[in-house]
Write a protein that holds these residues in place. Structure first.
Motif, short mmCIF file in Angstrom:
data_model
loop_
_atom_site.label_atom_id
_atom_site.label_comp_id
_atom_site.label_asym_id
_atom_site.label_seq_id
_atom_site.Cartn_x
_atom_site.Cartn_y
_atom_site.Cartn_z
N THR A 290 0.81 -1.21 0.00
CA THR A 290 0.00 0.00 0.00
C THR A 290 0.85 1.26 0.00
O THR A 290 0.46 2.27 -0.60
CB THR A 290 -0.94 0.00 1.22
N SER A 291 2.01 1.24 0.68
CA SER A 291 2.87 2.43 0.66
C SER A 291 3.46 2.65 -0.73
O SER A 291 3.63 3.79 -1.18
CB SER A 291 4.00 2.29 1.69
N ALA A 294 0.66 4.16 -2.72
CA ALA A 294 0.46 5.55 -2.34
C ALA A 294 1.55 6.45 -2.92
O ALA A 294 1.27 7.56 -3.39
CB ALA A 294 0.44 5.68 -0.81
N THR A 295 2.79 5.97 -2.91
CA THR A 295 3.92 6.75 -3.43
C THR A 295 3.77 7.02 -4.92
O THR A 295 4.03 8.13 -5.39
CB THR A 295 5.24 6.01 -3.16
N SER A 320 -6.67 0.85 -6.68
CA SER A 320 -5.85 0.95 -5.47
C SER A 320 -6.68 0.71 -4.21
O SER A 320 -6.24 0.01 -3.29
CB SER A 320 -5.19 2.32 -5.40
N SER A 324 -6.17 -2.47 -1.56
CA SER A 324 -5.87 -2.25 -0.14
C SER A 324 -6.93 -2.89 0.76
O SER A 324 -6.60 -3.44 1.82
CB SER A 324 -5.77 -0.75 0.15
N GLN A 370 -3.39 4.53 3.91
CA GLN A 370 -2.19 4.87 3.15
C GLN A 370 -2.54 5.22 1.71
O GLN A 370 -2.05 6.20 1.15
CB GLN A 370 -1.20 3.73 3.18
N VAL A 371 -3.37 4.40 1.10
CA VAL A 371 -3.78 4.65 -0.29
C VAL A 371 -4.61 5.93 -0.38
O VAL A 371 -4.41 6.75 -1.29
CB VAL A 371 -4.58 3.44 -0.83
N SER A 373 -4.54 8.53 1.54
CA SER A 373 -3.68 9.71 1.71
C SER A 373 -2.93 10.02 0.43
O SER A 373 -2.75 11.19 0.07
CB SER A 373 -2.70 9.50 2.86
N GLY A 374 -2.47 8.97 -0.29
CA GLY A 374 -1.82 9.19 -1.58
C GLY A 374 -2.75 9.84 -2.59
O GLY A 374 -2.35 10.73 -3.34
#
Length: 518
Positions: A290-291, A294-295, A320, A324, A370-371, A373-374
């Motif tokens: 997930t990070s 998100a990135t 995404s 997740s 995390q997703v 927030s991305g």
């Protein structure tokens, strides 16, 4: 210059993240067994201070550089992207050096009056060289994320972890018998040496790009770039500052509130070590997926918006979010059913298993958040994300202060889950509003529930069978549960694709008949 799709970039980061997490996980287990619960508690006291400085410095700038470079590359202005990155690098190098000097000068006072344990001072002092290195390297990483080329950053992460583990394995055992605080400091300073190797890798790759783009002329100045970076990164940096402050407050406050509830100082520090140093690394291990998503989502969504491609934005968000949620449901079930066995297998005698089972539902919220927030950063809704984070932090601190003395660790876990649930739901609702994406019941609800059920049912059956006993039986049971969930997911995905193809064929036949009748 060849770019990658956000999926390709995410896969590369996932592979690198998996390798890094495996190394880091081995390192964490080794440190836990070497230092013990009290030593891990000491290590966790210094970690939030480091995170407070690093994440505040780097998070906003890295995300901003990523988005700005993505927009410049969409317009074909590579020279602008490089100049933006150089501006961010200088900005972070100077500010990181200043903060490192401040931390080194007040390390003893921070240890004694803020962290309430003078034994942490050596760890804080040894963290100082790490700060400007990590900070400046994040600017270059933001450039590679924004240009959709993540190979250099992926390699740098692996190199960093290898160097870090080598330092701990070689040096820490030699000083553990002399001083627990010095062994913790060695574990901390290994991060600085690893980050130096990280910067070397991404720095060489960036210099190569600079040489290739010498013929192009940048249209922005250093001053313009720094001003824009400062304005855009401020909400993200504030968000990270608040999250890091809350992490630092939790690390300091939790042992104190455990003590207020009746535990002695050593037991309170051991409980902090179990929660933050042993349980949470297991819960967050799958965030390598997930990070990574998100990135890569931040520049991908920024490019889609720059090109006014709304359909592409919705598709990326849908995929995404679905991934997740499915991951969260699967690992929620794994930690719920096998939590005690996993805890005993990895941290024998440390009583981590019950905590892992109790905190298993956090998987859904952590991975999804995390997703989300991305996506919010890609949509340039940094201030919105800041407000949501403030709400979640306030809820957690409230539970720590009021519920922990009365209910102990159960009060902390309840507050953590409630805060994650509220912030995730709010983020989800706002993203649906901003992107006008349709609620996907099958991918967002049906599939995750089916995966959760499959893992739980198969896990219960395996644990009660003669194959579920012993270490081999435990590993075999987990493998069977995961394989069952993957087969179910593949079947559901194939059925979805078949139904979509059938709908497509019916539409095509309808169009052909309409044309013929016309």
């Amino acid at each position: 210059m060849r770019t990658e799709s956000y999926k390709t970039g995410a896969v590369k980061l996932m592979v690198a993240g998996f390798i890094v997490r495996i190394f880091g996980f081995v390192n964490r287990i080794y440190m836990s067994n070497l230092l013990g619960a009290e030593g891990m508690g000491l290590f966790q006291l210094s970690s939030p201070v480091y995170s407070l400085i690093i994440l505040t410095l780097t998070a906003g700038v890295s995300v901003t550089v990523s988005g700005m470079c993505a927009r410049e590359m969409a317009k074909g202005n590579k020279a602008n992207a490089i100049k933006i990155t150089k501006s961010a690098f200088m900005l972070l190098l100077v500010s990181g050096s200043v903060l490192a000097l401040v931390l080194g000068g007040f390390a003893e006072q921070i240890s004694e009056y803020v962290l309430h344990d003078i034994r942490v001072r050596y760890s804080l002092i040894m963290l100082c060289p790490c700060i400007p290195i990590v900070a400046s390297a994040s600017a270059i990483k933001g450039y590679f994320y924004g240009t959709m080329r993540v190979t250099a950053t992926a390699i740098s992460q692996i190199v960093e972890q290898i160097v870090r583990i080598a330092v701990i394995f070689i040096v820490a055992p030699k000083v553990i018998n002399e001083s627990l605080e010095m062994a913790c400091a060695i574990a901390t300073v290994s991060a600085a040496i690893g980050e130096m190797a990280n910067l070397a890798v991404v720095g060489i790759a960036f210099l190569h790009d600079m040489v290739k783009s010498r013929r192009q002329t940048a249209m922005v100045t250093y001053k313009q770039s720094m001003v824009e970076i400062g304005k855009a990164s401020l909400p993200v940096s504030l968000n990270r500052l608040i999250v890091s402050l809350v992490g630092a407050v939790e690390s300091v406050l939790l042992p104190l509130r455990f003590t207020a509830g009746g535990l002695d100082t050593t037991s309170s520090l051991e409980m902090l070590g179990r929660i933050s140093g042993m349980c949470m690394p297991l819960i967050t291990f799958p965030t390598l997926v997930t990070s990574s998503l998100a990135t890569t989502l931040v520049p991908a969504i920024a490019q889609s918006i720059q090109n006014n491609d709304i359909r592409s934005t919705k598709r990326k968000v849908n995929t995404s979010v679905s991934m997740s949620l499915i991951m969260g449901a699967g690992f929620f079930a794994v930690f719920l059913i096998y939590g005690e066995q996993i805890g005993d297998f990895l941290y024998y005698g440390q009583r981590v298993g019950p905590l892992l089972c109790a905190m298993s539902s956090c998987c859904i919220f952590i991975y999804l958040q995390q997703v989300l927030s991305g996506v919010l950063h890609g949509l340039e809704k940094q201030t919105t994300h800041l407000i949501i984070s403030l709400l979640g932090c306030g809820i957690r601190i409230g539970f720590i202060w009021f519920a922990v003395p009365a209910r102990g660790v159960d009060g902390y876990i309840t507050g953590t889950i409630i805060s994650m649930f509220i912030t995730t739901v709010i983020s989800f609702i706002l993203i649906i509003k901003y992107t006008r994406i349709n609620f996907d019941f099958k991918n967002w609800i049906l599939k995750p529930v089916a995966i959760f059920t499959a893992v739980c049912v198969s896990g219960k059956i395996m644990s009660q069978s003669r194959f579920g006993s012993g270490t081999f039986g435990f590993l075999f049971s987990v493998s069977v549960s995961c394989l069952t969930a993957l087969c179910l997911l593949a079947t559901m995905s194939n059925n979805t694709e078949s139904s979509e193809l059938s709908v497509g064929k019916r539409r095509s036949l309808h169009e052909e008949n309409s044309n013929y009748n016309g």
